[in-house]
Scaffold this motif. Structure first.
Motif, short mmCIF file in Angstrom:
data_model
loop_
_atom_site.label_atom_id
_atom_site.label_comp_id
_atom_site.label_asym_id
_atom_site.label_seq_id
_atom_site.Cartn_x
_atom_site.Cartn_y
_atom_site.Cartn_z
N MET A 146 0.85 -1.19 0.00
CA MET A 146 0.00 0.00 0.00
C MET A 146 0.89 1.24 0.00
N THR A 147 0.72 2.12 -0.98
CA THR A 147 1.54 3.32 -1.08
C THR A 147 0.64 4.56 -1.12
N LYS A 148 0.95 5.54 -0.31
CA LYS A 148 0.27 6.82 -0.31
C LYS A 148 1.30 7.88 -0.67
N SER A 149 0.86 9.12 -0.81
CA SER A 149 1.82 10.17 -1.18
C SER A 149 2.80 10.48 -0.06
N CYS A 150 2.42 10.20 1.18
CA CYS A 150 3.29 10.50 2.32
C CYS A 150 3.87 9.26 2.99
N PHE A 151 3.33 8.08 2.67
CA PHE A 151 3.71 6.88 3.40
C PHE A 151 3.87 5.67 2.47
N ASP A 152 4.70 4.73 2.93
CA ASP A 152 4.69 3.36 2.42
C ASP A 152 4.17 2.49 3.54
N VAL A 153 3.31 1.54 3.22
CA VAL A 153 2.71 0.69 4.24
C VAL A 153 2.88 -0.76 3.85
N SER A 154 3.37 -1.56 4.78
CA SER A 154 3.50 -2.99 4.56
C SER A 154 2.95 -3.72 5.78
N ILE A 155 2.44 -4.92 5.57
CA ILE A 155 1.93 -5.75 6.66
C ILE A 155 2.51 -7.15 6.51
N GLU A 156 3.22 -7.59 7.53
CA GLU A 156 3.86 -8.90 7.49
C GLU A 156 3.91 -9.48 8.90
N ASN A 157 3.55 -10.74 9.01
CA ASN A 157 3.56 -11.43 10.30
C ASN A 157 2.75 -10.68 11.35
N LYS A 158 1.62 -10.14 10.91
CA LYS A 158 0.66 -9.44 11.77
C LYS A 158 1.20 -8.11 12.30
N ILE A 159 2.29 -7.61 11.69
CA ILE A 159 2.85 -6.31 12.05
C ILE A 159 2.67 -5.35 10.88
N ALA A 160 1.99 -4.23 11.11
CA ALA A 160 1.85 -3.19 10.09
C ALA A 160 2.97 -2.17 10.27
N HIS A 161 3.66 -1.87 9.18
CA HIS A 161 4.77 -0.92 9.23
C HIS A 161 4.41 0.28 8.35
N ILE A 162 4.23 1.42 8.97
CA ILE A 162 3.91 2.66 8.28
C ILE A 162 5.17 3.52 8.26
N ARG A 163 5.67 3.86 7.06
CA ARG A 163 6.91 4.63 6.95
C ARG A 163 6.68 5.93 6.18
N PHE A 164 7.16 7.05 6.75
CA PHE A 164 7.21 8.29 5.98
C PHE A 164 8.10 8.06 4.76
N ASN A 165 7.69 8.59 3.61
CA ASN A 165 8.46 8.31 2.38
C ASN A 165 8.86 9.58 1.62
N ARG A 166 9.03 10.70 2.34
CA ARG A 166 9.43 11.95 1.69
C ARG A 166 10.73 12.48 2.31
N PRO A 167 11.81 11.69 2.28
CA PRO A 167 13.04 12.12 2.94
C PRO A 167 13.64 13.39 2.33
#
Length: 279
Positions: A1-22
């Motif tokens: 899942m990709t948004k304009s401000c974030f990358d989102v991944s879900i693995e092993n029941k853990i959701a990882h939301i990352r800012f993606n505008r360094p």
């Protein structure tokens, strides 16, 4: 899942939301305020994960509110019309911004923030709404609103005053000084400090995996009780946990935990159910 401000991944029941505008120091643009609650609410309501990790990319976690929010034609400083009507509308606007971070508090599942570099302005509002915070050695927190002539208004003071001594909140708020990671650890704002972002994320993901193995209903109940205790008296908190247990006490989950321990295996618990919002 990709948004304009974030990358989102879900693995092993853990959701990882990352800012993606360094390249922009992950400043909080207009889309951010809609995307974040949409992402968190979708994960939580649809029981897509058992825990959320929020991290960032680049040199800084976030530089805070993007200047365009203040300066463009429709920004928060836009003028025109009756000044009192404008003030009333602005109040509703601030409440909307606050709601973007309330999604962390309102989520049934825990949220862990992994912070590197600067966590400035609204970034402090956001991370103070998380359940647990970790930082790198180069990280710092700054209530920077005072440096541009305004009062922090998106959640810093109501939450930060519950997390660290009031004197520190006042110093940071009045002077706009940076709070280094090590001092943030000493006063309880972050749980621990790491030499690098990789080391921090290794620890955070390990903790997230450990939490994800616990009974989700018990974790959700613990979060609800902790938040309730934060906002109420001891007597009210004791009464509420008794009421909660009357409905949520789960002997089958406890028996699975006992059996797993005896059999030297990982327990298998049912996920939370998706939230029904329509009849």
């Amino acid at each position: 899942m990709t948004k304009s401000c974030f990358d989102v991944s879900i693995e092993n029941k853990i959701a990882h939301i990352r800012f993606n505008r360094p390249e922009a120091f992950n400043s909080l643009t207009r889309p951010f305020w809609n995307e974040l609650p949409e992402i968190v609410t979708d994960i939580d309501d649809n029981a897509k994960a058992r825990i959320i990790v929020v991290s960032s990319t680049g040199k800084h976690f976030t530089s805070g509110m993007d200047l365009s929010v203040f300066t463009d034609g429709d920004g928060v400083s836009a003028s025109g019309g009756d000044e009192y009507a404008r003030a009333e509308t602005f109040r509703k606007f601030v409440l909307t911004l606050q709601g973007s971070f309330n999604c962390f508090d309102n989520a049934r599942i825990p949220v862990i923030a992994a912070i590197q570099g600067g966590c400035v302005g609204a970034g402090v509002d956001m991370t103070s709404a998380c359940d647990i915070r970790y930082a790198t050695e180069d990280a710092f927190f700054q209530i920077a609103e005072i440096n541009i002539g305004m009062t922090a208004d998106v959640g810093t003071f109501p939450r930060l005053c519950k997390l660290i001594p009031e004197g520190w909140v006042r110093e940071l708020a009045y002077a706009g000084r940076r709070l280094p990671a090590q001092k943030a650890k000493e006063i309880g704002l972050v749980n621990d400090v790491f030499p690098s972002q990789d080391a921090m994320l290794d620890h955070v993901m390990g903790l997230a995996a450990e939490i994800a193995e616990k009974a989700p209903v018990a974790v959700a109940g613990s979060k609800r009780m902790i938040n309730y205790a934060r906002d109420h008296s001891i007597a009210d908190g004791l009464d509420y946990i008794a009421t909660w247990q009357a409905g949520m006490f789960a002997p089958p989950h406890m028996m699975e935990a006992f059996a797993a321990k005896a059999q030297k295996r990982k327990p298998e618990f049912p996920d939370l159910q998706p939230v029904r919002k329509k009849m």
